[in-house]
Structures are given as C-alpha cells and as structure tokens.
Design a protein around this motif. Structure first.
Motif, PDB file in Angstrom:
ATOM      1  N   LEU A  48      76.250  24.773   5.352  1.00 27.78           N
ATOM      2  CA  LEU A  48      75.052  23.481   5.209  1.00 27.78           C
ATOM      3  C   LEU A  48      73.929  24.098   6.142  1.00 27.78           C
ATOM      4  CD1 LEU A  48      76.865  20.184   4.916  1.00 27.78           C
ATOM      5  CD2 LEU A  48      76.165  21.892   3.007  1.00 27.78           C
ATOM      6  N   LYS A  49      74.339  24.421   7.432  1.00 27.97           N
ATOM      7  CA  LYS A  49      73.220  24.794   8.246  1.00 27.97           C
ATOM      8  C   LYS A  49      72.954  26.499   8.082  1.00 27.97           C
ATOM      9  CE  LYS A  49      74.885  21.906  11.870  1.00 27.97           C
ATOM     10  NZ  LYS A  49      75.454  21.570  13.132  1.00 27.97           N
ATOM     11  N   ASN A  50      73.841  27.232   7.483  1.00 23.50           N
ATOM     12  CA  ASN A  50      73.642  28.778   7.398  1.00 23.50           C
ATOM     13  C   ASN A  50      73.796  29.081   6.036  1.00 23.50           C
ATOM     14  OD1 ASN A  50      72.773  29.464  10.440  1.00 23.50           O
ATOM     15  ND2 ASN A  50      75.012  28.438  10.496  1.00 23.50           N
ATOM     16  N   PRO A  51      73.342  28.579   4.958  1.00 25.68           N
ATOM     17  CA  PRO A  51      73.583  29.056   3.438  1.00 25.68           C
ATOM     18  C   PRO A  51      73.484  30.648   3.305  1.00 25.68           C
ATOM     19  CG  PRO A  51      71.421  27.775   3.542  1.00 25.68           C
ATOM     20  CD  PRO A  51      72.076  27.673   4.987  1.00 25.68           C
ATOM     21  N   GLN A  52      72.556  31.194   4.102  1.00 25.91           N
ATOM     22  CA  GLN A  52      72.293  32.611   3.667  1.00 25.91           C
ATOM     23  C   GLN A  52      73.560  33.466   4.279  1.00 25.91           C
ATOM     24  OE1 GLN A  52      71.037  30.999   6.468  1.00 25.91           O
ATOM     25  NE2 GLN A  52      71.238  32.046   8.133  1.00 25.91           N
ATOM     26  N   LEU A  53      74.332  32.783   5.225  1.00 28.82           N
ATOM     27  CA  LEU A  53      75.455  33.710   5.469  1.00 28.82           C
ATOM     28  C   LEU A  53      76.533  33.660   4.595  1.00 28.82           C
ATOM     29  CD1 LEU A  53      75.804  32.785   9.397  1.00 28.82           C
ATOM     30  CD2 LEU A  53      74.896  35.122   8.442  1.00 28.82           C
ATOM     31  N   ALA A  54      76.628  32.333   3.932  1.00 27.03           N
ATOM     32  CA  ALA A  54      77.780  32.116   2.772  1.00 27.03           C
ATOM     33  C   ALA A  54      77.398  33.023   1.788  1.00 27.03           C
ATOM     34  CB  ALA A  54      77.518  30.567   2.453  1.00 27.03           C
ATOM     35  N   GLU A  55      76.028  33.217   1.585  1.00 26.59           N
ATOM     36  CA  GLU A  55      75.751  33.844   0.139  1.00 26.59           C
ATOM     37  C   GLU A  55      76.066  35.152   0.467  1.00 26.59           C
ATOM     38  OE1 GLU A  55      71.418  34.950  -2.018  1.00 26.59           O
ATOM     39  OE2 GLU A  55      71.552  32.699  -1.099  1.00 26.59           O
ATOM     40  N   GLU A  56      75.562  35.994   1.552  1.00 24.27           N
ATOM     41  CA  GLU A  56      75.736  37.329   2.098  1.00 24.27           C
ATOM     42  C   GLU A  56      77.168  37.754   1.964  1.00 24.27           C
ATOM     43  OE1 GLU A  56      74.551  37.716   6.093  1.00 24.27           O
ATOM     44  OE2 GLU A  56      72.074  37.493   5.441  1.00 24.27           O
ATOM     45  N   ASP A  57      78.098  36.775   2.289  1.00 27.34           N
ATOM     46  CA  ASP A  57      79.572  37.133   2.285  1.00 27.34           C
ATOM     47  C   ASP A  57      80.087  36.412   0.961  1.00 27.34           C
ATOM     48  OD1 ASP A  57      79.350  38.223   4.859  1.00 27.34           O
ATOM     49  OD2 ASP A  57      80.138  36.381   5.776  1.00 27.34           O
ATOM     50  N   LYS A  58      79.375  36.125  -0.034  1.00 24.55           N
ATOM     51  CA  LYS A  58      80.048  35.637  -1.385  1.00 24.55           C
ATOM     52  C   LYS A  58      80.741  34.511  -1.343  1.00 24.55           C
ATOM     53  CE  LYS A  58      78.865  40.131  -3.341  1.00 24.55           C
ATOM     54  NZ  LYS A  58      78.100  40.516  -2.675  1.00 24.55           N
ATOM     55  N   ILE A  59      80.471  33.348  -0.410  1.00 22.67           N
ATOM     56  CA  ILE A  59      81.470  32.268  -0.398  1.00 22.67           C
ATOM     57  C   ILE A  59      81.097  31.212  -1.226  1.00 22.67           C
ATOM     58  CG2 ILE A  59      82.570  30.644   1.350  1.00 22.67           C
ATOM     59  CD1 ILE A  59      83.070  33.484   2.122  1.00 22.67           C
ATOM     60  N   LEU A  60      81.933  30.936  -1.924  1.00 25.23           N
ATOM     61  CA  LEU A  60      81.716  30.022  -3.263  1.00 25.23           C
ATOM     62  C   LEU A  60      82.209  28.677  -3.100  1.00 25.23           C
ATOM     63  CD1 LEU A  60      82.385  32.301  -6.245  1.00 25.23           C
ATOM     64  CD2 LEU A  60      80.294  31.952  -5.053  1.00 25.23           C
TER      65      LEU A  60
END
Length: 105
Positions: A48-60
């Motif tokens: 929620l604080k770092n959505p770009q990291l989740a997107e980069e690492d393909k976290i769904l």
C-alpha cells in the motif's frame, strides 16, 4: 578455516497492518529465528505504501513471501502457518531420503 555459510535474502509483501499481515510476519520470524539463526536478511514491503515495488516484482496477492537469494527465486502466496510447506516451498528444506527409498521392493 572458516566455513562459508549461505545467507538467505527474503522479502515479505504485506498490505498494511492487517491481521493477516501481522500474523504472516510473526509466523515467518518464528520460522526464521528457529531454523536460520542469523543467516537471513528479511525485508518487509507494504504494497500500500510501495505499490511500485509490488508491480516490479509481479506481486498479485498478499501476503507473499519471496526468496531472492540463493537462486532460484521462489514465492509462497498466502498463509504461512504450515512450517514444513513454507520451508519446502522456498527450497529451504529437503526431505531426507531413507534407505527404503533406494531399495523398495
């Protein structure tokens, strides 16, 4: 001569400070403290604080645990309460083969 030990690098992706996130972190820390005393690095990422990291690492989905090092990268999504499943899923535990595995009739 000092024996070189592997260091495990892990990332735990959570969504805020929810009950699921807190429980996943508590369970994971318990597993790591018992199994890998001091030979791991854990980074907790709030998607929620770092959505770009989740997107980069393909976290769904969260919680997701990702083993970065040593290769290969492994991921476990969801409940971390089954200790053996977590260790095997991340390639951190190998089931020992018995003599019967080699000499079955």
């Amino acid at each position: 001569m000092n024996k070189v030990r592997k260091t495990y690098v892990l990332k735990l992706y959570v969504a805020g400070n929810t009950a699921n996130s807190v429980r996943a972190l508590k369970i994971l820390k318990n597993i790591l403290d018992q199994e890998f005393q001091g030979i791991y690095a854990l980074k907790v990422i709030d998607v929620l604080k770092n959505p770009q990291l989740a997107e980069e690492d393909k976290i769904l989905a969260t919680p997701t645990l990702s083993k970065i090092l040593p290769p290969p990268v492994r991921k476990i999504i969801g409940d971390l309460s089954d200790r053996e499943k977590v260790l095997i899923g991340l390639d951190l535990l190998y089931e020992e083969l018995t003599e019967e595995d080699y000499f079955s009739e």
